[in-house]
Write a protein that holds these residues in place. Structure first.
Motif, PDB file in Angstrom:
ATOM      1  N   ARG A  30      26.373  -6.575  49.185  1.00  0.00           N
ATOM      2  CA  ARG A  30      26.209  -7.744  50.057  1.00  0.00           C
ATOM      3  C   ARG A  30      27.011  -8.931  49.539  1.00  0.00           C
ATOM      4  NH1 ARG A  30      23.829 -12.150  50.593  1.00  0.00           N
ATOM      5  NH2 ARG A  30      22.590 -12.113  48.720  1.00  0.00           N
ATOM      6  N   ARG A  31      26.955  -9.177  48.241  1.00  0.00           N
ATOM      7  CA  ARG A  31      27.706 -10.294  47.652  1.00  0.00           C
ATOM      8  C   ARG A  31      29.210 -10.106  47.795  1.00  0.00           C
ATOM      9  NH1 ARG A  31      24.556 -11.462  41.963  1.00  0.00           N
ATOM     10  NH2 ARG A  31      22.499 -11.780  42.875  1.00  0.00           N
ATOM     11  N   ALA A  32      29.633  -8.846  47.864  1.00  0.00           N
ATOM     12  CA  ALA A  32      31.059  -8.552  48.029  1.00  0.00           C
ATOM     13  C   ALA A  32      31.479  -8.616  49.498  1.00  0.00           C
ATOM     14  CB  ALA A  32      31.362  -7.164  47.464  1.00  0.00           C
ATOM     15  N   GLY A  33      30.528  -8.928  50.386  1.00  0.00           N
ATOM     16  CA  GLY A  33      30.825  -8.995  51.811  1.00  0.00           C
ATOM     17  C   GLY A  33      30.838  -7.627  52.466  1.00  0.00           C
ATOM     18  N   LEU A  34      30.140  -6.670  51.845  1.00  0.00           N
ATOM     19  CA  LEU A  34      30.111  -5.301  52.347  1.00  0.00           C
ATOM     20  C   LEU A  34      28.668  -4.817  52.472  1.00  0.00           C
ATOM     21  CD1 LEU A  34      32.897  -4.092  49.939  1.00  0.00           C
ATOM     22  CD2 LEU A  34      33.153  -4.343  52.401  1.00  0.00           C
ATOM     23  N   PRO A  35      27.862  -5.502  53.273  1.00  0.00           N
ATOM     24  CA  PRO A  35      26.452  -5.106  53.375  1.00  0.00           C
ATOM     25  C   PRO A  35      26.318  -3.652  53.818  1.00  0.00           C
ATOM     26  CG  PRO A  35      27.052  -6.595  55.165  1.00  0.00           C
ATOM     27  CD  PRO A  35      28.212  -6.558  54.223  1.00  0.00           C
ATOM     28  N   GLY A  36      25.334  -2.983  53.248  1.00  0.00           N
ATOM     29  CA  GLY A  36      25.092  -1.588  53.589  1.00  0.00           C
ATOM     30  C   GLY A  36      25.976  -0.597  52.846  1.00  0.00           C
ATOM     31  N   ARG A  37      26.743  -1.060  51.893  1.00  0.00           N
ATOM     32  CA  ARG A  37      27.679  -0.175  51.184  1.00  0.00           C
ATOM     33  C   ARG A  37      27.251   0.057  49.723  1.00  0.00           C
ATOM     34  NH1 ARG A  37      32.619   0.592  53.600  1.00  0.00           N
ATOM     35  NH2 ARG A  37      32.484   2.467  52.341  1.00  0.00           N
ATOM     36  N   ALA A  38      25.950   0.158  49.477  1.00  0.00           N
ATOM     37  CA  ALA A  38      25.437   0.385  48.126  1.00  0.00           C
ATOM     38  C   ALA A  38      26.007   1.659  47.513  1.00  0.00           C
ATOM     39  CB  ALA A  38      23.916   0.439  48.139  1.00  0.00           C
ATOM     40  N   ARG A  39      26.166   2.688  48.314  1.00  0.00           N
ATOM     41  CA  ARG A  39      26.704   3.952  47.783  1.00  0.00           C
ATOM     42  C   ARG A  39      28.150   3.804  47.335  1.00  0.00           C
ATOM     43  NH1 ARG A  39      24.094   8.648  51.624  1.00  0.00           N
ATOM     44  NH2 ARG A  39      21.951   8.230  51.015  1.00  0.00           N
ATOM     45  N   LEU A  40      28.910   2.943  48.013  1.00  0.00           N
ATOM     46  CA  LEU A  40      30.277   2.674  47.587  1.00  0.00           C
ATOM     47  C   LEU A  40      30.264   2.007  46.212  1.00  0.00           C
ATOM     48  CD1 LEU A  40      33.331   2.600  48.016  1.00  0.00           C
ATOM     49  CD2 LEU A  40      33.005   0.461  49.304  1.00  0.00           C
ATOM     50  N   VAL A  41      29.353   1.063  46.023  1.00  0.00           N
ATOM     51  CA  VAL A  41      29.220   0.404  44.719  1.00  0.00           C
ATOM     52  C   VAL A  41      28.947   1.461  43.647  1.00  0.00           C
ATOM     53  CG1 VAL A  41      27.873  -1.229  43.339  1.00  0.00           C
ATOM     54  CG2 VAL A  41      28.445  -1.774  45.721  1.00  0.00           C
ATOM     55  N   ALA A  42      27.993   2.338  43.898  1.00  0.00           N
ATOM     56  CA  ALA A  42      27.646   3.386  42.924  1.00  0.00           C
ATOM     57  C   ALA A  42      28.839   4.292  42.645  1.00  0.00           C
ATOM     58  CB  ALA A  42      26.464   4.198  43.438  1.00  0.00           C
ATOM     59  N   ARG A  43      29.550   4.672  43.691  1.00  0.00           N
ATOM     60  CA  ARG A  43      30.704   5.562  43.511  1.00  0.00           C
ATOM     61  C   ARG A  43      31.788   4.891  42.675  1.00  0.00           C
ATOM     62  NH1 ARG A  43      33.398   6.500  48.565  1.00  0.00           N
ATOM     63  NH2 ARG A  43      35.154   5.374  47.779  1.00  0.00           N
ATOM     64  N   LEU A  44      32.078   3.629  42.954  1.00  0.00           N
ATOM     65  CA  LEU A  44      33.098   2.911  42.194  1.00  0.00           C
ATOM     66  C   LEU A  44      32.689   2.735  40.736  1.00  0.00           C
ATOM     67  CD1 LEU A  44      34.152   0.256  44.834  1.00  0.00           C
ATOM     68  CD2 LEU A  44      35.538   2.151  43.966  1.00  0.00           C
ATOM     69  N   LEU A  45      31.416   2.472  40.506  1.00  0.00           N
ATOM     70  CA  LEU A  45      30.962   2.346  39.119  1.00  0.00           C
ATOM     71  C   LEU A  45      31.090   3.680  38.388  1.00  0.00           C
ATOM     72  CD1 LEU A  45      27.881  -0.018  39.334  1.00  0.00           C
ATOM     73  CD2 LEU A  45      30.047  -0.427  38.162  1.00  0.00           C
ATOM     74  N   GLY A  46      30.835   4.766  39.083  1.00  0.00           N
ATOM     75  CA  GLY A  46      30.973   6.083  38.480  1.00  0.00           C
ATOM     76  C   GLY A  46      32.407   6.424  38.114  1.00  0.00           C
ATOM     77  N   GLN A  47      33.368   5.803  38.782  1.00  0.00           N
ATOM     78  CA  GLN A  47      34.788   6.050  38.525  1.00  0.00           C
ATOM     79  C   GLN A  47      35.416   4.982  37.634  1.00  0.00           C
ATOM     80  OE1 GLN A  47      36.317   5.963  42.510  1.00  0.00           O
ATOM     81  NE2 GLN A  47      35.546   8.008  43.015  1.00  0.00           N
ATOM     82  N   ASN A  48      34.655   3.958  37.295  1.00  0.00           N
ATOM     83  CA  ASN A  48      35.182   2.813  36.559  1.00  0.00           C
ATOM     84  C   ASN A  48      35.702   3.204  35.173  1.00  0.00           C
ATOM     85  OD1 ASN A  48      35.568  -0.001  35.783  1.00  0.00           O
ATOM     86  ND2 ASN A  48      33.784   0.348  34.484  1.00  0.00           N
ATOM     87  N   GLU A  49      36.854   2.658  34.819  1.00  0.00           N
ATOM     88  CA  GLU A  49      37.415   2.878  33.486  1.00  0.00           C
ATOM     89  C   GLU A  49      37.619   1.565  32.739  1.00  0.00           C
ATOM     90  OE1 GLU A  49      40.913   5.265  33.918  1.00  0.00           O
ATOM     91  OE2 GLU A  49      39.791   6.951  34.751  1.00  0.00           O
ATOM     92  N   ASP A  50      37.201   0.442  33.321  1.00  0.00           N
ATOM     93  CA  ASP A  50      37.352  -0.872  32.691  1.00  0.00           C
ATOM     94  C   ASP A  50      36.166  -1.114  31.768  1.00  0.00           C
ATOM     95  OD1 ASP A  50      37.618  -3.520  31.959  1.00  0.00           O
ATOM     96  OD2 ASP A  50      37.668  -4.302  34.001  1.00  0.00           O
ATOM     97  N   ALA A  51      36.393  -1.027  30.470  1.00  0.00           N
ATOM     98  CA  ALA A  51      35.320  -1.184  29.482  1.00  0.00           C
ATOM     99  C   ALA A  51      34.724  -2.593  29.494  1.00  0.00           C
ATOM    100  CB  ALA A  51      35.846  -0.860  28.089  1.00  0.00           C
ATOM    101  N   ARG A  52      35.439  -3.567  30.053  1.00  0.00           N
ATOM    102  CA  ARG A  52      34.939  -4.951  30.082  1.00  0.00           C
ATOM    103  C   ARG A  52      34.041  -5.242  31.276  1.00  0.00           C
ATOM    104  NH1 ARG A  52      40.309  -7.760  30.410  1.00  0.00           N
ATOM    105  NH2 ARG A  52      40.648  -5.858  31.549  1.00  0.00           N
ATOM    106  N   LEU A  53      33.997  -4.343  32.250  1.00  0.00           N
ATOM    107  CA  LEU A  53      33.164  -4.552  33.432  1.00  0.00           C
ATOM    108  C   LEU A  53      31.686  -4.452  33.026  1.00  0.00           C
ATOM    109  CD1 LEU A  53      33.370  -4.865  36.584  1.00  0.00           C
ATOM    110  CD2 LEU A  53      32.840  -2.420  36.652  1.00  0.00           C
ATOM    111  N   PRO A  54      30.868  -5.444  33.355  1.00  0.00           N
ATOM    112  CA  PRO A  54      29.449  -5.405  32.968  1.00  0.00           C
ATOM    113  C   PRO A  54      28.618  -4.514  33.891  1.00  0.00           C
ATOM    114  CG  PRO A  54      29.906  -7.453  34.101  1.00  0.00           C
ATOM    115  CD  PRO A  54      31.223  -6.724  33.977  1.00  0.00           C
ATOM    116  N   TRP A  55      28.987  -3.245  33.950  1.00  0.00           N
ATOM    117  CA  TRP A  55      28.358  -2.259  34.824  1.00  0.00           C
ATOM    118  C   TRP A  55      26.862  -2.131  34.558  1.00  0.00           C
ATOM    119  CZ3 TRP A  55      25.823   1.561  32.285  1.00  0.00           C
ATOM    120  CH2 TRP A  55      26.180   1.778  30.953  1.00  0.00           C
ATOM    121  N   HIS A  56      26.467  -2.398  33.338  1.00  0.00           N
ATOM    122  CA  HIS A  56      25.069  -2.216  32.938  1.00  0.00           C
ATOM    123  C   HIS A  56      24.118  -3.183  33.642  1.00  0.00           C
ATOM    124  CE1 HIS A  56      26.773  -5.255  30.280  1.00  0.00           C
ATOM    125  NE2 HIS A  56      25.547  -5.726  30.159  1.00  0.00           N
ATOM    126  N   ARG A  57      24.636  -4.215  34.273  1.00  0.00           N
ATOM    127  CA  ARG A  57      23.796  -5.196  34.973  1.00  0.00           C
ATOM    128  C   ARG A  57      23.453  -4.758  36.392  1.00  0.00           C
ATOM    129  NH1 ARG A  57      27.611 -10.050  32.861  1.00  0.00           N
ATOM    130  NH2 ARG A  57      27.042  -9.854  30.667  1.00  0.00           N
TER     131      ARG A  57
END
Length: 111
Positions: A30-57
């Motif tokens: 929702r904050r990214a302007g993509l309401p209803g796309r929670a699964r996209l968030v999860a998928r992108l986090l699963g593919q993330n390779e940026d060690a600086r991204l605070p994924w744990h939050r």
């Protein structure tokens, strides 16, 4: 909107979660302007390779860690959250609601 732009917006929303606070996958979308796309968030986090991204939050909407209990990811996320002062009990964040949206910060919580 192309998938690269959506990913950039989602990663920016994750980076904006303050230290010691959390947000659910749906709230990040929702904050990214993509309401209803929670699964996209999860998928992108699963593919993330940026060690600086605070994924744990980023948590499930019920405040639980999405990794299987006891897994390496579950332990790492618990440790990172605790290091930021977040209370985690049995894989669930306690005593904290998700970080407020910009609207809530300006106008207060909705009724």
């Amino acid at each position: 909107m192309d998938s690269e732009t959506a990913a950039e917006r989602i990663f920016a929303a994750i980076r904006a979660i303050p230290r010691g606070e959390v947000a659910g996958y749906g709230e990040v979308a929702r904050r990214a302007g993509l309401p209803g796309r929670a699964r996209l968030v999860a998928r992108l986090l699963g593919q993330n390779e940026d060690a600086r991204l605070p994924w744990h939050r980023v948590l499930r909407s019920d405040g639980r860690i999405a990794f299987p209990e006891g897994s390496k990811g579950w332990r790492e996320q618990s440790q990172r959250l605790r290091a930021e002062g977040v209370k985690v009990e049995n894989g669930r964040v306690r005593g904290q609601r998700a970080a407020p949206s910009v609207d809530e910060q300006i106008w207060g919580p909705g009724d």
